[in-house]
Design a protein around this motif. Sequence first.
Motif, PDB file in Angstrom:
ATOM      1  N   LEU A  18      -1.849  -3.402  -5.155  1.00 37.06           N
ATOM      2  CA  LEU A  18      -3.173  -3.871  -4.742  1.00 37.06           C
ATOM      3  C   LEU A  18      -3.878  -2.848  -3.870  1.00 37.06           C
ATOM      4  O   LEU A  18      -5.084  -2.598  -4.019  1.00 37.06           O
ATOM      5  CB  LEU A  18      -3.036  -5.194  -3.985  1.00 37.06           C
ATOM      6  N   ARG A  19      -3.136  -2.244  -2.968  1.00 33.19           N
ATOM      7  CA  ARG A  19      -3.739  -1.217  -2.104  1.00 33.19           C
ATOM      8  C   ARG A  19      -4.220  -0.027  -2.932  1.00 33.19           C
ATOM      9  O   ARG A  19      -5.302   0.524  -2.676  1.00 33.19           O
ATOM     10  CB  ARG A  19      -2.715  -0.784  -1.045  1.00 33.19           C
ATOM     11  N   ALA A  20      -3.431   0.348  -3.952  1.00 32.69           N
ATOM     12  CA  ALA A  20      -3.831   1.479  -4.798  1.00 32.69           C
ATOM     13  C   ALA A  20      -5.090   1.152  -5.594  1.00 32.69           C
ATOM     14  O   ALA A  20      -6.031   1.957  -5.658  1.00 32.69           O
ATOM     15  CB  ALA A  20      -2.683   1.848  -5.739  1.00 32.69           C
ATOM     16  N   TYR A  21      -5.123  -0.037  -6.228  1.00 32.18           N
ATOM     17  CA  TYR A  21      -6.303  -0.413  -7.016  1.00 32.18           C
ATOM     18  C   TYR A  21      -7.542  -0.524  -6.130  1.00 32.18           C
ATOM     19  O   TYR A  21      -8.642  -0.111  -6.515  1.00 32.18           O
ATOM     20  CB  TYR A  21      -6.061  -1.744  -7.730  1.00 32.18           C
ATOM     21  N   VAL A  67      -4.812  -5.173   5.232  1.00 31.77           N
ATOM     22  CA  VAL A  67      -6.179  -4.766   5.570  1.00 31.77           C
ATOM     23  C   VAL A  67      -6.347  -3.349   5.053  1.00 31.77           C
ATOM     24  O   VAL A  67      -5.613  -2.440   5.470  1.00 31.77           O
ATOM     25  CB  VAL A  67      -6.429  -4.838   7.088  1.00 31.77           C
ATOM     26  N   ILE A  68      -7.319  -3.131   4.130  1.00 32.54           N
ATOM     27  CA  ILE A  68      -7.410  -1.866   3.395  1.00 32.54           C
ATOM     28  C   ILE A  68      -8.808  -1.262   3.562  1.00 32.54           C
ATOM     29  O   ILE A  68      -9.804  -1.862   3.132  1.00 32.54           O
ATOM     30  CB  ILE A  68      -7.143  -2.093   1.882  1.00 32.54           C
ATOM     31  N   PRO A  69      -8.931  -0.082   4.169  1.00 34.10           N
ATOM     32  CA  PRO A  69     -10.234   0.613   4.190  1.00 34.10           C
ATOM     33  C   PRO A  69     -10.606   1.048   2.768  1.00 34.10           C
ATOM     34  O   PRO A  69      -9.764   1.544   2.019  1.00 34.10           O
ATOM     35  CB  PRO A  69      -9.978   1.821   5.093  1.00 34.10           C
ATOM     36  N   SER A  74      -7.453  -8.465 -11.599  1.00 30.60           N
ATOM     37  CA  SER A  74      -7.076  -8.382 -13.018  1.00 30.60           C
ATOM     38  C   SER A  74      -5.994  -7.338 -13.229  1.00 30.60           C
ATOM     39  O   SER A  74      -4.993  -7.578 -13.932  1.00 30.60           O
ATOM     40  CB  SER A  74      -8.300  -8.043 -13.867  1.00 30.60           C
ATOM     41  N   ARG A  75      -6.162  -6.167 -12.620  1.00 35.68           N
ATOM     42  CA  ARG A  75      -5.151  -5.119 -12.754  1.00 35.68           C
ATOM     43  C   ARG A  75      -3.836  -5.527 -12.088  1.00 35.68           C
ATOM     44  O   ARG A  75      -2.749  -5.269 -12.602  1.00 35.68           O
ATOM     45  CB  ARG A  75      -5.676  -3.813 -12.147  1.00 35.68           C
ATOM     46  N   ALA A  76      -3.931  -6.169 -10.914  1.00 37.37           N
ATOM     47  CA  ALA A  76      -2.724  -6.599 -10.212  1.00 37.37           C
ATOM     48  C   ALA A  76      -1.963  -7.648 -11.011  1.00 37.37           C
ATOM     49  O   ALA A  76      -0.725  -7.670 -11.011  1.00 37.37           O
ATOM     50  CB  ALA A  76      -3.084  -7.140  -8.835  1.00 37.37           C
ATOM     51  N   SER A  77      -2.669  -8.513 -11.711  1.00 39.21           N
ATOM     52  CA  SER A  77      -2.003  -9.540 -12.520  1.00 39.21           C
ATOM     53  C   SER A  77      -1.214  -8.911 -13.662  1.00 39.21           C
ATOM     54  O   SER A  77      -0.068  -9.295 -13.927  1.00 39.21           O
ATOM     55  CB  SER A  77      -3.038 -10.527 -13.061  1.00 39.21           C
ATOM     56  N   ARG A  78      -1.813  -7.931 -14.343  1.00 40.17           N
ATOM     57  CA  ARG A  78      -1.096  -7.258 -15.432  1.00 40.17           C
ATOM     58  C   ARG A  78       0.094  -6.465 -14.893  1.00 40.17           C
ATOM     59  O   ARG A  78       1.158  -6.416 -15.515  1.00 40.17           O
ATOM     60  CB  ARG A  78      -2.060  -6.350 -16.199  1.00 40.17           C
ATOM     61  N   PHE A  79      -0.082  -5.861 -13.717  1.00 35.53           N
ATOM     62  CA  PHE A  79       1.022  -5.122 -13.098  1.00 35.53           C
ATOM     63  C   PHE A  79       2.194  -6.053 -12.796  1.00 35.53           C
ATOM     64  O   PHE A  79       3.361  -5.735 -13.088  1.00 35.53           O
ATOM     65  CB  PHE A  79       0.533  -4.454 -11.809  1.00 35.53           C
ATOM     66  N   LEU A  80       1.924  -7.224 -12.231  1.00 31.34           N
ATOM     67  CA  LEU A  80       2.993  -8.150 -11.875  1.00 31.34           C
ATOM     68  C   LEU A  80       3.685  -8.690 -13.120  1.00 31.34           C
ATOM     69  O   LEU A  80       4.913  -8.861 -13.130  1.00 31.34           O
ATOM     70  CB  LEU A  80       2.428  -9.307 -11.037  1.00 31.34           C
TER      71      LEU A  80
END
Length: 707
Positions: free
Chosen positions: A376-379, A343-345, A391-397
């Motif tokens: 994911l929390r950072a993005y 859960v991310i503010p 999209s960014r998380a997919s490239r990161f993984l």
Amino acid sequence: MRTEDVLAASGTGLWVWDDVRGVAVLDATAAALLGLAAEPATLSQAAVRSRIPIHDWMEMERAITLERSEGRIAEVEFRVVDEQGELLRTLRLRVNHVAGEGLAGTLVEVLLDGDGERAHHAPGGEADWEWERAREAFVLDAGQALSEAGTTQEVLRVTAALAMPGFSPDGIAIYSREGDRVWLAEYHGTPIDTTDLGFPMSITARYPAAEVLRTGRAIYLSTPEEYAERYPRYWPVIERYNRASWAYLPLVVAGRIIGSWLVAFTYHVDFTVENRAMLSTLARLLAQALSRTFLQDTERELAADLQHTMRPAARPVVPGMQVAARYVPTGGGLRVGGDWYDVIPLPSGRVALVIGDVQGHDVRAAAVMAQLRIALRAYASEGHRPDAVLSRASRFLSALTSGDAGQDDPRFATCLYLEVDPPTGTLDVARAGHLDPGMVLPDGTLLTRPTAGGLPLGVGGVDAVGDDYPTTRLNLQPGEILLLCTDGLVETGHGDLDVGWARLGSTLRGLSGLHLDDLADTVIESVQAAAVRVPPSGVAAPAPLLEGDRDDIALVLLRRPPGSGGRPPEQATRVRRVVLSVGQSEPAKIAQARRELSAMLHEWGDAERVFGAVLMLSELLGNVLRHTDGDALLVAELSGPPGDRLLRVEVSDPSDQLPHLREPGELASSGRGLLLMDSLCDAWGSAPRGMGKTTWFELHERQRAAL
């Protein structure tokens, strides 16, 4: 006459096995048949076993197992002996399993067989049951029971219940060594106060358990006089408990002493060669079982600590809404998996909910999950939209698992990411190969909300670019509950997804008013209770799932409280809404729209009006895709109290040409859709809106007129 009186008059006794407490509850007749006082009694399993030869005890267990698996009454004969091993009588056992409240277990009718005359035997006689075979069977039975114990406490409980004629301990204890100190790790039996013994004591103390830990040699004390002579320092404390014989044995695994085992008796025991051999064998079995469960306990603690550090530190909070989240590791290995939630503010004031599952059930899956969650929390915290975050998380993984320190272990992950706007209940959802979200209506009905999605994270590669994760907008109405989960919740035991969702819907029906934490616990318990399989042979008795059939479970529930959103509480729960975009290249979404509208009207009593609403929706969406160049936007809203609700369906498109009702000729290929709507709905119309128009129809809920 009462049933009990009739049975007593016929010499029939009853006992009930309480599986929860591990005791047998006997009536007066059953107690007398077992050689006890003729009065009701409650005995431990060890006390019952001590009066039945081990061969007969194992036959009784087989009969009970047969009865439970086949659901029919089973019978078996067994012998009863006294404390000196003399044969008292032979009884017949009739077994019937009873499931219910209170003493739930196995109901056993004990029938006296023959005239019940007392028979005698000497342990060395050839005509009697052989003691050597009895010891061997006892050791085999003990080995099987210890091998099935899953925790240290269960191992000790099983050990305390081991008994046979001539071997019925009054107490057992496990001592462990930490540095130069000896600790009393566990004790089972008649309650005692060990304060005066001075635990933890020095390893150099003149106490039998400490001596066994130092030397690795067993100590047998057959009489109180022998104990007092060899260990005068501790005899005044031991004397209080009226024990007659003691055996202290080392617990050795792979040449390493992991503890010592005390077996104490209230009667005199001659520690003959045969008795010592039996105790030594039991000590080796106990040491192996304890070594295994010590390791498992350590693994569980490690897994719990690892998962605790990877999950959100604080209780999830979404302002103005109620949240409950659960994580249940049920996989193999260290019981550490790749499921997670977060859960991310967000900088915009919204809140992001994330749930996902990294491929695998090992430590590497957990490590990848932790790094992906941080990314994911950072993005998300940078303010990116849901599609850009995935999209960014997919490239990161892809970069993380394809060339990390020479590792050739590519991993992918499914993920569902959504932004919540608490004041309006708007949900912007992006999905990467994950399960669709569910929606629990105020009446407890569970509906799945189909959303557009893309490939799982990490599949597209490091160089993948573009908007691969389309966003779907949903609306959470006051009183409704959003359900996000991983596949372990609905696919336990390799079950079908539809079956899993149906089971989950059955569990939630009528429970939406529960406190959200209680509802989350109920959902998890329903999955664990359903984690059984029917054997291929068709036997009705369920069998436990294999470890490989289980999966980790992550669950997030989000409720928008009734009365939020500016409506009075009595009206807030009467609105349901479906919003769906259907593109020119997505004609299959028309079927999805039909399903969602049918689900919205699931409790309407008139099936013909539901069919008419679905038919008119198909007509409106089909006209947009056929006669315009743009996409269709569907907004369906159901409002009002049950029995007097109004359904309004709006379909918007970019064309400014309004529809007109006309009479088509017999050979015309179009123009009949509006005639159909005019005959089926209560009202319809169209109006310009922005750069296009909106066509709508309304239906009032009403019961079919009586014929």
